[in-house]
Write an enzyme that holds these catalytic residues in place. Structure first.
Site, PDB file in Angstrom:
ATOM      1  N   ASP A 108     -22.536 -54.285 -55.792  1.00 11.33           N
ATOM      2  CA  ASP A 108     -22.639 -53.145 -56.693  1.00 11.33           C
ATOM      3  C   ASP A 108     -23.458 -53.537 -57.916  1.00 11.33           C
ATOM      4  OD1 ASP A 108     -21.045 -54.477 -58.579  1.00 11.33           O
ATOM      5  OD2 ASP A 108     -19.218 -53.477 -57.931  1.00 11.33           O
ATOM      6  N   ALA A 109     -23.514 -52.629 -58.866  1.00 13.79           N
ATOM      7  CA  ALA A 109     -24.395 -52.820 -60.017  1.00 13.79           C
ATOM      8  C   ALA A 109     -23.972 -53.988 -60.899  1.00 13.79           C
ATOM      9  CB  ALA A 109     -24.477 -51.529 -60.839  1.00 13.79           C
TER      10      ALA A 109
END
Lengths: 135, 135, 135, 135
Positions: free
Chosen positions: A15-16
């Site tokens: 994810d980010a």
């Protein structure tokens, strides 16, 4: 000797924050379970679906010790454990391969065997029971 | 000889129709791209991020020929193609292993090299260019 | 009054068993956490990343009581809980909307505040602490 | 007036590049399709599964114009298009809400109606046809 599943961490796992999204640790553990069954000749479709059975997960826990980044190698060790005649648990240890190798997570899922049609609990199929007891 | 990546289809790849969700074909292709780079010694972190570069995807297409179910084996063949000094394409063939083996999808992604800071187009790094030209 | 997040279950949430994949319950809980922070004016980027902080999850648990199918509506109630000056928990109740409405899962995540650069524990940012104490 | 679906971008949508993973643009478009059908009273389970029908995707394309970060709002406009008596396309425009609002992607999926049992092509159900023609 417990079953171990190894694979590379890929972009869709992350994810980010730059590391594997926490829920995906559990998805990777489930992959390891599927591979463990497959290595024992137990295909999900044949053992469960063809018998009108499902083994949904009733509980999951995961302790996150270290992050995984893209390109890291993960090894998941799977240890089954019989709970009752109609339920079992899977204990997972996840390692981030090295050097040095580091333990990255400890997870556990609990599974209950039910009839798909009635959703009532029923005894684990003999093949699955044998695999659990051998683990 | 193009790079090929093989893996098993797992539960998290599928949806309620019982087969791999269409967008996940592209995620599996991206895994194959990462594995192809890794096999060539090109880690995404080192080649792109450490150089302040990104190669975002500007276009994707996928023709879906056959479904994949849990437990199926998929093989993805990756063929890179230079488009311009700052862009390239990846052509993917996906096979469902057999017997008999069947072609299951044809996909393609187009990638543009940009500077992370300015998001302006810039020439592909030499290492990546060499890999594309060797493909 | 705790924050509640409602959305529809979609195809990408489900797996070949026809219902939401177990790890995705936790992903949906994380969505609810993000929406709860957003509703309180606390954007992840501003509160954490701009301050060089991360709050990775150290532990997750989930009890699965009922399945969700495509088209079902899920409501997630989020209750934050302070654990120590540098850690907190989120308690989630998931409901499958009806009629009749049914409780479908109970989940919990524990979060530790660290400095991104050193990965050392550090006190929770004041804004986040205020949100936790108000929950 | 075409159907529009709006939601927030969440952590599980993103990857380690800090933005929405390219394949997830298509997953978000599929969510918009499901919401558009739902808003028209067409539940997937009732229209397709109860009739022994499936409408698998035969082709997808996506042009990526701009990235989405966590917390961004995406709006997806869905325009159906009849192709043949047994197939249709969905044209998607994705916008990153502002200010200023920016067009972020153009996607398209093509769907073929088949009988689940035989996998032979069959005419689109009347309800679905009416929705496509009204689009």
């Amino acid at each position: 000797m417990p079953f171990a599943y190894t694979r590379t961490i890929h972009f869709p796992d992350t994810d980010a924050a730059g590391v594997v999204f926490f829920a995906n640790y559990l998805a990777i553990c489930h992959e390891a379970y599927e591979e463990a069954l497959g290595a024992a000749g137990l295909e999900l479709n044949r053992v469960f679906i063809a018998n009108g059975l499902l083994c949904p997960i009733s509980k999951s826990t995961c302790d996150y010790l270290r992050p995984f980044a893209c390109g890291d190698k993960v090894r998941v060790v799977v240890r089954p454990e019989l709970l009752t005649p109609d339920s079992f648990a899977l204990n997972y240890e996840m390692f981030r391969l090295g050097p040095p190798e580091k333990r990255a997570a400890l997870a556990r899922t609990e599974h209950v065997c039910i009839r798909t049609a009635t959703r009532e609990r029923t005894a684990l199929p003999a093949e699955l029971l044998a695999w659990i007891n051998a683990g």
